[in-house]
Every structure is written in C-alpha cells, then in structure tokens.
Design an enzyme around this catalytic site. Sequence first.
Site, PDB file in Angstrom:
ATOM      1  N   GLU A 106       0.876  -1.177   0.000  1.00  0.00           N
ATOM      2  CA  GLU A 106       0.000   0.000   0.000  1.00  0.00           C
ATOM      3  C   GLU A 106       0.907   1.219   0.000  1.00  0.00           C
ATOM      4  OE1 GLU A 106      -3.005  -0.044  -0.734  1.00  0.00           O
ATOM      5  OE2 GLU A 106      -3.346  -2.185  -0.482  1.00  0.00           O
ATOM      6  N   CYS A 125      -2.096   9.021   3.539  1.00  0.00           N
ATOM      7  CA  CYS A 125      -1.987   8.582   2.143  1.00  0.00           C
ATOM      8  C   CYS A 125      -3.268   8.908   1.393  1.00  0.00           C
ATOM      9  CB  CYS A 125      -1.700   7.092   2.093  1.00  0.00           C
ATOM     10  SG  CYS A 125      -2.857   6.156   3.082  1.00  0.00           S
TER      11      CYS A 125
HETATM   12  P1  NAD Z   1       8.902   4.704   3.871  1.00  0.00           P
HETATM   13  O1  NAD Z   1       8.679   3.942   2.608  1.00  0.00           O
HETATM   14  O2  NAD Z   1      10.091   5.591   3.933  1.00  0.00           O
HETATM   15  O3  NAD Z   1       9.069   3.697   5.107  1.00  0.00           O
HETATM   16  C1  NAD Z   1       8.084   2.737   5.397  1.00  0.00           C
HETATM   17  C2  NAD Z   1       8.724   1.613   6.190  1.00  0.00           C
HETATM   18  O4  NAD Z   1       9.683   0.956   5.377  1.00  0.00           O
HETATM   19  C3  NAD Z   1       9.472   2.053   7.447  1.00  0.00           C
HETATM   20  O5  NAD Z   1       9.310   1.087   8.445  1.00  0.00           O
HETATM   21  C4  NAD Z   1      10.908   2.082   6.970  1.00  0.00           C
HETATM   22  O6  NAD Z   1      11.845   1.929   8.021  1.00  0.00           O
HETATM   23  C5  NAD Z   1      10.931   0.885   6.063  1.00  0.00           C
HETATM   24  N1  NAD Z   1      11.983   0.910   5.055  1.00  0.00           N
HETATM   25  C6  NAD Z   1      12.589   1.985   4.488  1.00  0.00           C
HETATM   26  N2  NAD Z   1      13.499   1.568   3.581  1.00  0.00           N
HETATM   27  C7  NAD Z   1      13.456   0.208   3.579  1.00  0.00           C
HETATM   28  C8  NAD Z   1      14.123  -0.797   2.830  1.00  0.00           C
HETATM   29  N3  NAD Z   1      15.055  -0.500   1.893  1.00  0.00           N
HETATM   30  N4  NAD Z   1      13.813  -2.081   3.078  1.00  0.00           N
HETATM   31  C9  NAD Z   1      12.887  -2.424   4.003  1.00  0.00           C
HETATM   32  N5  NAD Z   1      12.210  -1.512   4.726  1.00  0.00           N
HETATM   33  C10 NAD Z   1      12.488  -0.217   4.506  1.00  0.00           C
HETATM   34  O7  NAD Z   1       7.538   5.478   4.166  1.00  0.00           O
HETATM   35  P2  NAD Z   1       7.221   6.473   5.384  1.00  0.00           P
HETATM   36  O8  NAD Z   1       7.967   7.741   5.141  1.00  0.00           O
HETATM   37  O9  NAD Z   1       7.401   5.764   6.673  1.00  0.00           O
HETATM   38  O10 NAD Z   1       5.646   6.705   5.197  1.00  0.00           O
HETATM   39  C11 NAD Z   1       5.111   7.636   4.316  1.00  0.00           C
HETATM   40  C12 NAD Z   1       4.658   6.992   3.041  1.00  0.00           C
HETATM   41  O11 NAD Z   1       3.718   5.943   3.342  1.00  0.00           O
HETATM   42  C13 NAD Z   1       3.903   7.923   2.120  1.00  0.00           C
HETATM   43  O12 NAD Z   1       4.306   7.711   0.798  1.00  0.00           O
HETATM   44  C14 NAD Z   1       2.449   7.523   2.293  1.00  0.00           C
HETATM   45  O13 NAD Z   1       1.609   7.830   1.225  1.00  0.00           O
HETATM   46  C15 NAD Z   1       2.591   6.066   2.482  1.00  0.00           C
HETATM   47  N6  NAD Z   1       1.393   5.521   3.112  1.00  0.00           N
HETATM   48  C16 NAD Z   1       0.547   4.758   2.359  1.00  0.00           C
HETATM   49  C17 NAD Z   1      -0.626   4.255   2.906  1.00  0.00           C
HETATM   50  C18 NAD Z   1      -1.551   3.392   2.106  1.00  0.00           C
HETATM   51  O14 NAD Z   1      -2.255   2.577   2.696  1.00  0.00           O
HETATM   52  N7  NAD Z   1      -1.618   3.507   0.799  1.00  0.00           N
HETATM   53  C19 NAD Z   1      -0.930   4.542   4.228  1.00  0.00           C
HETATM   54  C20 NAD Z   1      -0.050   5.337   4.972  1.00  0.00           C
HETATM   55  C21 NAD Z   1       1.112   5.806   4.399  1.00  0.00           C
END
Ligand code: NAD
Length: 489
Positions: free
Chosen positions: A259, A293
């Site tokens: 997501e 999001c």
């Molecule tokens: P992010 O992608 O930076 O991080 C998400 C998670 O992934 C964190 O736990 C992070 O530590 C981990 N992560 C980062 N790099 C990684 C890697 N290389 N391998 C494995 N794990 C890794 O996102 P964020 O900044 O925490 O959240 C914001 C984003 O989330 C926005 O783009 C938002 O739209 C999205 N979001 C989507 C939904 C949805 O349901 N569509 C809901 C909420 C947030």
Amino acid sequence: MMPAVETRSTPVPQGDTLFVAGEWRAAARAGERFDPSRPERSTGLFAAAAAADVEDAYAAAVAAAPAWAATPAPARAELLRRAADCLAARAEAAALRLTADMGKAIGDARAEVRRGAAILRYFAGELEQPIGETYASADPATALSTFEQPLGVACVITPWNFPVAIPLWKLAPAIGFGNTVVWKPAEAASGSAVLLAEVLADAGLPAGVLNLITGHGSELSAALTGAERLAAITFTGSGTVGTRLRQAVADRNVKVQLELGGKNPAIVLADADLADAALQVTRGAMLATGQRCTATSRVYVERPVADEFARLLADQVGRLVVGDPFDEATQVGPLASAEQAATVAEYFALARAEGARVIAGDLAATAEGCFAVPTVIADVAPDSRVVREEVFGPLLVLFVVDDLEDALGAANETDFGLSSAIFTRDLGKAMRFVRETQTGLVHVNRETAGVEPHVPFGGVKGSSSLSREQGKAARQFFTTTKTVYLRST
Ligand code: NAD
C-alpha cells in the site's frame, strides 16, 4: 506543558526495544527519537537492530509457527479481544506515546487508539466466520470442500503516519489467521510499536508469534526480505521502498501486499453545497497535517463557483488551530520530522517560483520546529512536480475546470490511484464519477480520507499492488486455500 510520555508498565533500560522470541532485548546500537513539536527534545532511544537480530526474529517466528497455526481460531480470537481490552486500558498512554512519536494532534491520536482497539475486535469476530466452502462433486462418493490455512511467516513493514492503526490492521489479521510475524515499524514510530508489542504480549501471545524489530529500514532490507522461510510481505509506505521490496522477492514464491502513496483529487461541481464541500476538502487536505496517504492534495472546481469556493476554502483553512499537538484545542500539529518539514517547504518554494498564487496560508511563514502552515495554492501547471508527486504535507492545489468531463480527465491524469471525492447533488454525475474515477476508494460528498475497518482498503495504479487490506480482503491475503476431495470407500 508536555505530559510525561513514558509508557512501559515494567521499566526496562531505554532503547531495549527489540522483542524476539518473547524476550525484550537491546541492540548493539540505539537510534534516538525526537518530539517533532520540540525537535531539540529527545523522547527516548530505540534499538537499532542488526541483521543478526532479524535472523533471530525469523528463527523465533519459524519455531512458533506450527503450534500457532494449530491453535484453534476461537482461541486466537479470544487473544485479539484481550489485546483490544489491554489497549483500551492503556489508551491514554498509547495516545500520548503516538503524539510524542510523530506529532499527531492528541485528539486524533486518541481516536486512532480507539480505532486500533476496534480493529482488534473486528478481526476477532472475523475469526468466527466460516473458513471454507462445500461444493457438489461430479463423483457421488466424494465430498468436495475447501478450507483456509495460514501462510506461515509474514514480514510486516509499517510507516510512521498511523503508528497504531496501520500496524494493527496488518498484525491483527496476520496473527489472527494463524501466521507468525516479524514486524519492522518506522523508526519514528518505534515508541508506539513497543507499546503495541507490550499490549499483545500482555494479552498472552505465545513467544515467537510476534517479533518486533526496530531499526533503520534501509540497513535491514536484505535481512528482512532474504529469510528462507518468508511466506508473505505486507508493506505500507513509499512507492520507492515498496518497489524495492517487491523486486527483492520477485524470484521467490512470496505473497506481496503493497500500500503506497496517493495524490488524491476532489471535484467540486457548481451544484454542490459549497460551504460543506469547503469544510470537507479542508479536513481531507489538512488534518493529520496532510500526512495521510488518502489526504486530498488536488481540488478541481467548476468555473461558475470557483471564486466563491476559493473564498469559503480560505475561510475554513484559516480557522484551523495549528499548534502544540498536546494541546486539546489543536487540530493540526507539526509535521513528523525536520526532513519532512524541509521537503514540504521545498515543494511550496518550487511552486511559488513557478508562479503559483497563494489562496490561503503561507508555508513560507512557518515557525520553528517542524510546523507547517496549512496552505492552498492556485495557478499551478498540471505538469508541475507539486501536482504530480506526493507532497505529504498540508499543501493543497486548486484548479478551475469547465465541467465534470474536464475535471475527470485532470483528476485521473496521475500515476497514483488511492482515493478521490466528488461534491455534487446530481446523482447522475456522482454515479458517472464513481464509475470513471481511477481510484480504489471513492467518496461522494465526503472528504477523501476516512477509513472503516470492515471494508476493503487499497488503491490502483501506483498506489497499491492491487491487493486489498482490512475487511474480508485481509483473510484472502493472510491465508491460502486447501481444496479437499474426500472419497469414502
Ligand atoms: P517509507 O517507505 O520511507 O518507510 C516505510 C517503512 O519501510 C518504514 O518502516 C521504513 O523503516 C521501512 N523501510 C525503508 N526503507 C526500507 C528498505 N530499503 N527495506 C525495508 N524496509 C524499509 O515510508 P514512510 O515515510 O514511513 O511513510 C510515508 C509513506 O507511506 C507515504 O508515501 C504515504 O503515502 C505512504 N502511506 C501509504 C498508505 C496506504 O495505505 N496507501 C498509508 C499510509 C502511508
């Protein structure tokens, strides 16, 4: 004054936040968390796990899997209900922890914790639903049926913007349907994650069923995706990381649920209740400081009412109470981090340099800390980065359109497809929008944000792997179907 935010019922050393095989443990290194409303203030340490910790977590999850899968579903349901009770009993501590982690206004944080308990209860109920189907067989001697089984070990990776609700809408069905889990929350949300793991442990979850790994995602990527017995990954976060995770397991039979981001449009037609539409669009765009999001980031208004709607919108945006997230009156707290604040300010500066006109607020006037003044801009080119990319902050772009046809074309002109809204009293136009909007969630006369736990959630295009979360869709993701041909001899 900020209240005390320590939440542990049993004090343990700061940074001792890995939960592996039913034991709390520290990591060799610790990361520090900051209060986004007072970035100079540390709110504690979190264990920055190493690859070896992740390997231990997977070993514990693999070891716990057979017994947990064999635990009757009603017993697993009972555990989820107890977890809901434990969370409700610690609701205020959880809300304070959440606000300290990422700056969400305390009223919204309390609502999120209530929602977390509701999600646990919903999935407890789901576990008492049928687990299979019976079919007529071509062979009269054969009874033909299906039943669901757990997948095995699931990796759950979550973002910081809903530190309680998003983890629980993954963990509750993952665990509830009989899987064991390695959970990696976002760094900023580590405090809330520790509290949730405590709640599930206090509810009686057997050792190894849930393993919490806090730490830096990019450093742990290979260990998280490389585990031999990994059966499924469920991820919510940015498109870049989601795509990387999918690629990392592409040559193995790992079920993947992503997501991702959104660039959610709202359309306001001339026949709409304009005052209500202005209120809904303001809420959709600005609450949670635009860090949802499903937040509204583009609004398309029919020409005859564009000026009046812009005035009503500016009035609503101007009324928002921005400030200390621990203050009961605050509606919009800070952004979650200094990096997030810098990114949002950069998008605003770029739009201004391209000639954008400010209709409400002024992001450039943002005070110290990670605060961002809710801002609406217009006169922006459709191909500007601020229109194409997810900003994830309280910045809304307004466009004037000729009619629904024009609005639909512009609204759909995006790489994302999570949520959309239309404001109109014309049922025919509303129904056309519902059919033709390219999003997984559609709202009529409601803001683009807002999610109920018992219906599917997810997007299309770049917003999702097309799988769905929550509701009955969660069952489909976290189980596999066995088909049984039973012939009597
Ligand atoms: P992010 O992608 O930076 O991080 C998400 C998670 O992934 C964190 O736990 C992070 O530590 C981990 N992560 C980062 N790099 C990684 C890697 N290389 N391998 C494995 N794990 C890794 O996102 P964020 O900044 O925490 O959240 C914001 C984003 O989330 C926005 O783009 C938002 O739209 C999205 N979001 C989507 C939904 C949805 O349901 N569509 C809901 C909420 C947030």
